[in-house]
Design a protein around this motif. Structure first.
Motif, short mmCIF file in Angstrom:
data_model
loop_
_atom_site.label_atom_id
_atom_site.label_comp_id
_atom_site.label_asym_id
_atom_site.label_seq_id
_atom_site.Cartn_x
_atom_site.Cartn_y
_atom_site.Cartn_z
N ARG A 214 -6.68 17.87 -5.25
CA ARG A 214 -5.27 17.45 -5.15
C ARG A 214 -5.17 16.00 -4.66
N LEU A 215 -6.01 15.62 -3.69
CA LEU A 215 -5.99 14.24 -3.21
C LEU A 215 -6.37 13.28 -4.34
N ASP A 216 -7.39 13.60 -5.11
CA ASP A 216 -7.76 12.78 -6.27
C ASP A 216 -6.58 12.65 -7.23
N GLU A 217 -5.93 13.78 -7.51
CA GLU A 217 -4.80 13.80 -8.45
C GLU A 217 -3.69 12.85 -7.98
N VAL A 218 -3.34 12.91 -6.72
CA VAL A 218 -2.26 12.06 -6.19
C VAL A 218 -2.68 10.59 -6.20
N LEU A 219 -3.92 10.30 -5.82
CA LEU A 219 -4.38 8.91 -5.83
C LEU A 219 -4.35 8.31 -7.23
N LEU A 220 -4.62 9.10 -8.24
CA LEU A 220 -4.67 8.60 -9.61
C LEU A 220 -3.29 8.42 -10.24
N GLN A 221 -2.23 8.85 -9.55
CA GLN A 221 -0.88 8.72 -10.08
C GLN A 221 -0.33 7.30 -9.98
N ASP A 222 -0.99 6.45 -9.22
CA ASP A 222 -0.49 5.10 -8.97
C ASP A 222 -1.68 4.17 -8.76
N ASP A 223 -1.58 2.95 -9.25
CA ASP A 223 -2.68 1.99 -9.10
C ASP A 223 -2.70 1.28 -7.76
N ALA A 224 -1.61 1.40 -6.99
CA ALA A 224 -1.54 0.71 -5.70
C ALA A 224 -2.59 1.29 -4.75
N PRO A 225 -3.21 0.42 -3.94
CA PRO A 225 -4.16 0.94 -2.94
C PRO A 225 -3.44 1.84 -1.94
N ALA A 226 -4.17 2.77 -1.37
CA ALA A 226 -3.57 3.74 -0.45
C ALA A 226 -4.20 3.64 0.93
N VAL A 227 -3.40 3.95 1.91
CA VAL A 227 -3.88 4.16 3.27
C VAL A 227 -3.62 5.64 3.56
N LEU A 228 -4.67 6.35 3.96
CA LEU A 228 -4.56 7.79 4.23
C LEU A 228 -4.22 7.99 5.71
N VAL A 229 -3.27 8.88 5.96
CA VAL A 229 -2.87 9.22 7.33
C VAL A 229 -3.04 10.73 7.48
N ALA A 230 -4.15 11.10 8.09
CA ALA A 230 -4.52 12.52 8.17
C ALA A 230 -4.32 13.07 9.57
N HIS A 231 -3.86 14.30 9.63
CA HIS A 231 -3.78 15.02 10.91
C HIS A 231 -4.57 16.31 10.79
N SER A 232 -5.32 16.62 11.82
CA SER A 232 -6.03 17.88 11.95
C SER A 232 -6.93 18.14 10.73
N LEU A 233 -6.73 19.24 10.02
CA LEU A 233 -7.60 19.57 8.88
C LEU A 233 -7.54 18.48 7.81
N GLY A 234 -6.47 17.71 7.78
CA GLY A 234 -6.41 16.58 6.86
C GLY A 234 -7.53 15.58 7.10
N CYS A 235 -8.01 15.48 8.34
CA CYS A 235 -9.15 14.60 8.66
C CYS A 235 -10.42 15.12 8.00
N GLN A 236 -10.61 16.45 8.05
CA GLN A 236 -11.78 17.04 7.40
C GLN A 236 -11.67 16.88 5.88
N LEU A 237 -10.45 16.91 5.37
CA LEU A 237 -10.23 16.65 3.95
C LEU A 237 -10.72 15.24 3.59
N GLU B 247 0.83 -1.20 0.00
CA GLU B 247 0.00 0.00 0.00
C GLU B 247 0.86 1.25 0.00
N ARG B 248 0.33 2.27 -0.60
CA ARG B 248 0.95 3.60 -0.50
C ARG B 248 0.42 4.22 0.79
#
Length: 179
Positions: free
Chosen positions: A49-72, A4-5
């Motif tokens: 921007r999150l969509d853009e980064v996710l689409l750069q690679d086919d590997a599944p991702a795990v998101l690690v958010a802090h603070s406003l990143g959680c609201q994102l 995973e990314r």
């Protein structure tokens, strides 16, 4: 967790060099999602921007958010067509952007998005977070369908909290990635 990314989603004003997210980036090679404007964050721009980064690679991702990143994560998950690319999310110290004392730079993050997330998540809450009362943060986590971890009185769970490399957080991430 090599398949995973791990995408790091810092909050308002980014995460400084002593923040656990920055330390994870250096120690584990996790990838920070860079935003165009860290000081005046626009919800739609950050979501795109999150969509853009996710689409750069086919590997599944795990998101690690802090603070406003959680609201994102919550806002993005409600609107994106690419949520299937996410295996899970670790949400740390979500702020209450609806609180009257929030700075004006964060007003466009109202209302807080509360639909159930379409992937597993763990929300870590501090009992004395200056950016969100524990009761409000707990309600957000419940609305999102998150497993909740109460971290005790540890402030905003950032560099000032003295977490260092935050091994407890890394263990939560590994637990999430195994699901």
């Amino acid at each position: 967790m090599k398949s995973e990314r791990v995408l790091l989603l810092p909050g308002w004003q980014n995460s400084g060099p002593d923040h656990w997210q920055s330390r994870w980036e250096r120690l584990h090679g996790d990838e920070r999602v860079e935003q165009h404007d860290w000081d005046w964050p626009r919800r739609g721009d950050w979501m795109a921007r999150l969509d853009e980064v996710l689409l750069q690679d086919d590997a599944p991702a795990v998101l690690v958010a802090h603070s406003l990143g959680c609201q994102l994560v919550a806002s993005w998950a409600e609107h994106s067509k690419h949520t299937a690319r996410v295996k899970g999310a670790l949400l740390v110290a979500p702020p209450d952007t609806e609180h009257e004392a929030m700075p004006p730079q964060l007003h466009n993050w109202r209302p807080i998005r509360r639909p159930r997330l379409p992937f597993p998540s763990i929300t870590v809450i501090s009992s004395d977070d200056p950016y969100g009362a524990a009761e409000r943060t707990l309600q957000m986590a419940q609305d999102w369908g998150s497993q909740v971890v109460m971290a005790g009185p540890r402030g905003h769970l950032n560099a000032e909290s003295g977490l260092g490399d935050w091994s407890e957080g890394r263990q939560l991430l590994e637990e999430l990635a195994r699901r």
